[in-house]
Design a protein around this motif. Structure first.
Motif, short mmCIF file in Angstrom:
data_model
loop_
_atom_site.label_atom_id
_atom_site.label_comp_id
_atom_site.label_asym_id
_atom_site.label_seq_id
_atom_site.Cartn_x
_atom_site.Cartn_y
_atom_site.Cartn_z
N ARG A 126 1.36 50.16 50.00
CA ARG A 126 -0.14 50.12 49.84
C ARG A 126 -0.36 51.42 50.38
O ARG A 126 -1.60 52.19 49.98
CB ARG A 126 -0.88 49.10 50.56
CG ARG A 126 -2.17 49.10 50.27
CD ARG A 126 -3.03 47.77 50.80
NE ARG A 126 -4.14 47.81 50.38
CZ ARG A 126 -4.67 47.59 49.27
NH1 ARG A 126 -4.07 47.12 48.25
NH2 ARG A 126 -6.16 47.16 49.27
N THR A 128 -6.33 48.68 43.81
CA THR A 128 -6.43 47.33 43.80
C THR A 128 -5.59 46.48 45.06
O THR A 128 -4.93 47.21 45.72
CB THR A 128 -6.03 46.84 42.29
OG1 THR A 128 -4.47 47.05 42.15
CG2 THR A 128 -6.69 47.48 41.31
N GLN A 129 -5.68 45.28 45.15
CA GLN A 129 -4.94 44.67 45.94
C GLN A 129 -3.58 44.17 45.47
O GLN A 129 -2.80 43.76 46.09
CB GLN A 129 -5.86 43.31 46.25
CG GLN A 129 -6.90 43.67 47.26
CD GLN A 129 -7.36 42.42 48.01
OE1 GLN A 129 -6.75 41.74 48.48
NE2 GLN A 129 -8.65 42.40 47.96
N ASP A 130 -3.52 44.44 44.01
CA ASP A 130 -2.30 43.99 43.50
C ASP A 130 -1.35 45.25 43.51
O ASP A 130 -1.64 46.57 43.48
CB ASP A 130 -2.25 43.73 41.98
CG ASP A 130 -3.41 42.47 41.52
OD1 ASP A 130 -3.41 41.57 42.39
OD2 ASP A 130 -4.25 42.74 40.68
N ASP A 131 -0.01 45.04 43.58
CA ASP A 131 1.30 46.03 43.64
C ASP A 131 1.66 46.48 42.39
O ASP A 131 2.10 45.48 41.77
CB ASP A 131 2.16 45.42 44.53
CG ASP A 131 3.38 46.52 44.87
OD1 ASP A 131 3.15 47.65 44.60
OD2 ASP A 131 4.27 46.45 45.60
N THR A 132 1.35 47.66 41.92
CA THR A 132 1.56 48.00 40.66
C THR A 132 2.58 49.28 40.57
O THR A 132 2.60 49.96 39.54
CB THR A 132 0.35 48.53 39.75
OG1 THR A 132 -0.52 49.57 40.36
CG2 THR A 132 -0.58 47.38 39.43
#
Length: 607
Positions: free
Chosen positions: A135, A73-77
């Protein structure tokens, strides 16, 4: 191949926007699908539906039993307290993963390997890593895990040219198996062509499906729009007749059959709203003199680190230069030095009298001062009116033509998406009519349609252009010369373009040498006044004449190639005609290859 995921008549609304409208599609084993479309058009939502993290309002989504799905995803988890080793390799012992070539390939390609780690090594904590490094770690973890279905949302963000090339090769080679599939959202046209065997375009609630990568998608879409244009022309003719009939006045209308009136009104009511097109116009540029920007015997440093040492770069009128290099080599800093925003540690910067520089920064922080203001105010702050061709447009009309329609003009700048902010700032810069354009990663957050419009502007740009970008397609499309920073303190000319840069980097990695160990022939001669054996002045003049002649011939070939592509789109249903045109296209490619070789030979003489 059987479908791994089947989507049947799926519909999904987010607020008042219908993102998916009765969409049916499938992902089968062996598929490598590229997803394109406008920013905010529903690409990420479609990926979430396929992954199962977003339920649809109506329809059905079925997945093969036991399907292992991996999502970037484009979210940093990532857990900031974890180590890189924990995230990427999980609980695998070193002897387990070190014996797997695929895992070693991923560690080298994305994380630099154990000898030259780009994220501080496997034992580095995740917390202090930059967004781009985190990323890379997340992507490496997915590729090491090797799921059956790989779903990637903009995986090339934060990757340099070399990283994008490695990822394309890995996904199209190592990862590609008959029992696995890939769905990737990307705005990188080169990457799309290198990886995808099918392309989905998400548009207006629907998903149009095409065979092949970006090139095939462009041709197929042109044919679809041509056919739609034929239907629209017929519809327009019918509309004109019905409108004329309805406008003959109420007295005349009362004698008409009611079903005819109802049918005409329904036809008019069904007429769609004008499309919200992004249009970057060809703005004027102030005339340049003979001198533009010169960096003479310059040294550029950041802190105690020397980025480029004792180099001379004379930027001329009409130059179109692409700047590539490894992350951290100093490309953005060099661009700022050209703009005069960063002082030189040594040497001199000389600027022509008529030069007007516009600088699009990577972060677009110039708009932070306008975060609380409206889009229309940010446009009017540059100019209230602008002349385009023979027409004079108000700031509101200009904003509308650039995709900020109606209420969107009243949106606060701070609420815009990354792509909208970049588009707004680029428009503001161009409205001021500069003649030197410095672009730092201009393609970040832009969709393919906006990228095409941007390239159309740059094609007609009359001034001097310098672009820092990891978008290989853009560099090869709009720049006539490439330079490289390899971290060795020198600015290198690349007569062979991005391919030559990748060969240089590959040679450095294979040999284990630093950039300073490369043969001197790979670098341009220093401008230090020292004498060196080489071609005579007469030979240099002849070489330059040959280069100019070849460039004119290449320009004519490019125009011929465009005409052939247009003819292929028009004749898409005539297989014999397409075959003939394809043979002609191959002849053009062969002729171009010979001319490029001749140009390179002359360029070696010219130095």
């Amino acid at each position: 191949m059987a479908n791994l995921v089947s989507v049947e008549r799926a519909s999904l609304a987010l607020g008042t926007t219908q993102v998916l409208d009765a969409v049916s599609l499938g992902v089968a084993g062996g598929d490598r699908i590229g997803v394109v479309g406008r920013n905010g058009g529903g690409k990420t939502t479609l990926l979430r539906v396929i992954a199962g993290s977003r339920e649809v309002d109506d329809g059905r989504v079925a997945r093969t039993t036991g399907l292992r799905t991996g999502v970037l995803t484009q979210d940093d988890t990532l857990d900031p307290a974890a180590r890189v080793r924990d995230v990427v390799l999980g609980g695998l012992a070193e002897h387990e993963w070190a014996a797997v070539p695929r895992v070693r390939d991923v560690l080298t390609g994305l994380l630099g390997g154990l000898d030259a780690p780009v994220v501080g090594g496997l034992d580095a904590p995740v917390g202090p890593l930059s967004g781009g490094e985190r990323r890379r770690v997340a992507l490496a973890a997915l590729l090491v895990d090797g799921p059956d279905l790989l779903l990637l949302d903009e995986p090339t963000n934060h990757l340099d040219v070399e990283g994008v090339a490695w990822l394309a090769e890995h996904l199209a080679g190592v990862h590609a198996r008959p029992d696995t599939a890939l769905v990737v959202i990307t705005h990188d046209r080169w990457f799309l062509d290198a990886v995808a065997t099918r392309t989905w375009e998400v548009e207006s609630g629907g998903v149009h499906q095409y065979e092949g990568g970006y090139a095939a998608f462009v041709l197929a879409k042109a044919e679809r729009e041509r056919m739609a244009g034929v239907v629209a022309d017929r519809r327009d003719n019918l509309l004109r007749k019905e409108l004329a009939w309805l406008r003959r006045g109420p007295p005349a209308r009362t004698s008409k059959p009611k079903f005819r009136i109802d049918a005409a009104n329904a036809l008019i009511a069904d007429e769609p709203e004008p499309r919200d097109d992004v249009e970057l116009m060809r703005f004027a540029s102030t005339r340049l003199g003979k001198d533009v920007v010169d960096l003479l015997d310059a040294t550029l440093t950041v802190g105690d680190r020397t980025l480029v040492e004792r180099f001379t770069w004379r930027l001329g009128p009409g130059d179109r230069v692409g700047l590539v290099g490894v992350n951290g080599a100093g490309k953005s800093t060099l661009l700022r030095a050209l703009a005069g925003e960063v002082p030189l540690a040594a040497g001199k910067r000389r600027v022509g009298v008529t030069v007007r520089v516009a600088f699009l920064t990577q972060e677009v922080r110039e708009l932070d001062a306008w975060a609380g203001r409206r889009v229309i105010q940010a446009v009017e702050a540059v100019r209230s009116t602008v002349r385009l061709g023979r027409k004079e447009l108000s700031a509101s009309q200009l904003a509308q033509r650039l995709g900020f329609t109606g209420p969107r003009q009243q949106t606060r700048v701070g609420d815009l998406s990354g792509g909208e902010r970049r588009r707004l700032q680029l428009t503001r810069l161009l409205m001021d009519e500069p003649n030197v354009l410095l672009l730092d990663e201009p393609t970040n957050d832009l969709d393919i349609e906006t990228l095409t419009s941007l390239e159309d502007v740059l094609d007609g740009w009359a001034g001097t252009l310098v672009v820092v970008s990891h978008d290989r397609y853009l560099l090869e499309r709009v720049c006539s010369r490439q330079l490289a920073l390899l971290g060795d303190g020198r600015l290198r000319d690349l007569p062979g373009g991005v391919e030559e840069y990748l060969r240089l980097r590959h040679g450095m990695v294979e040999s284990g040498r630093g950039a300073r160990d490369l043969p001197a022939a790979d670098a341009p001669a220093p401008d230090d006044g020292s004498e060196a054996t080489g071609p005579s002045p007469a030979q240099v003049r002849e070489a330059r004449k040959a280069m100019a002649r070849v460039e004119r011939q290449l320009s004519r070939l490019a125009e011929r190639e465009q005409r052939i592509h247009a003819a292929m789109a028009d004749a898409a249903t005539d297989h014999q005609r397409v075959a003939d045109l394809n043979r002609e296209l191959r002849e053009v490619a062969g002729e171009r290859e010979g001319l490029e070789l001749e140009w390179l030979e002359a360029a070696e003489v010219d130095g």
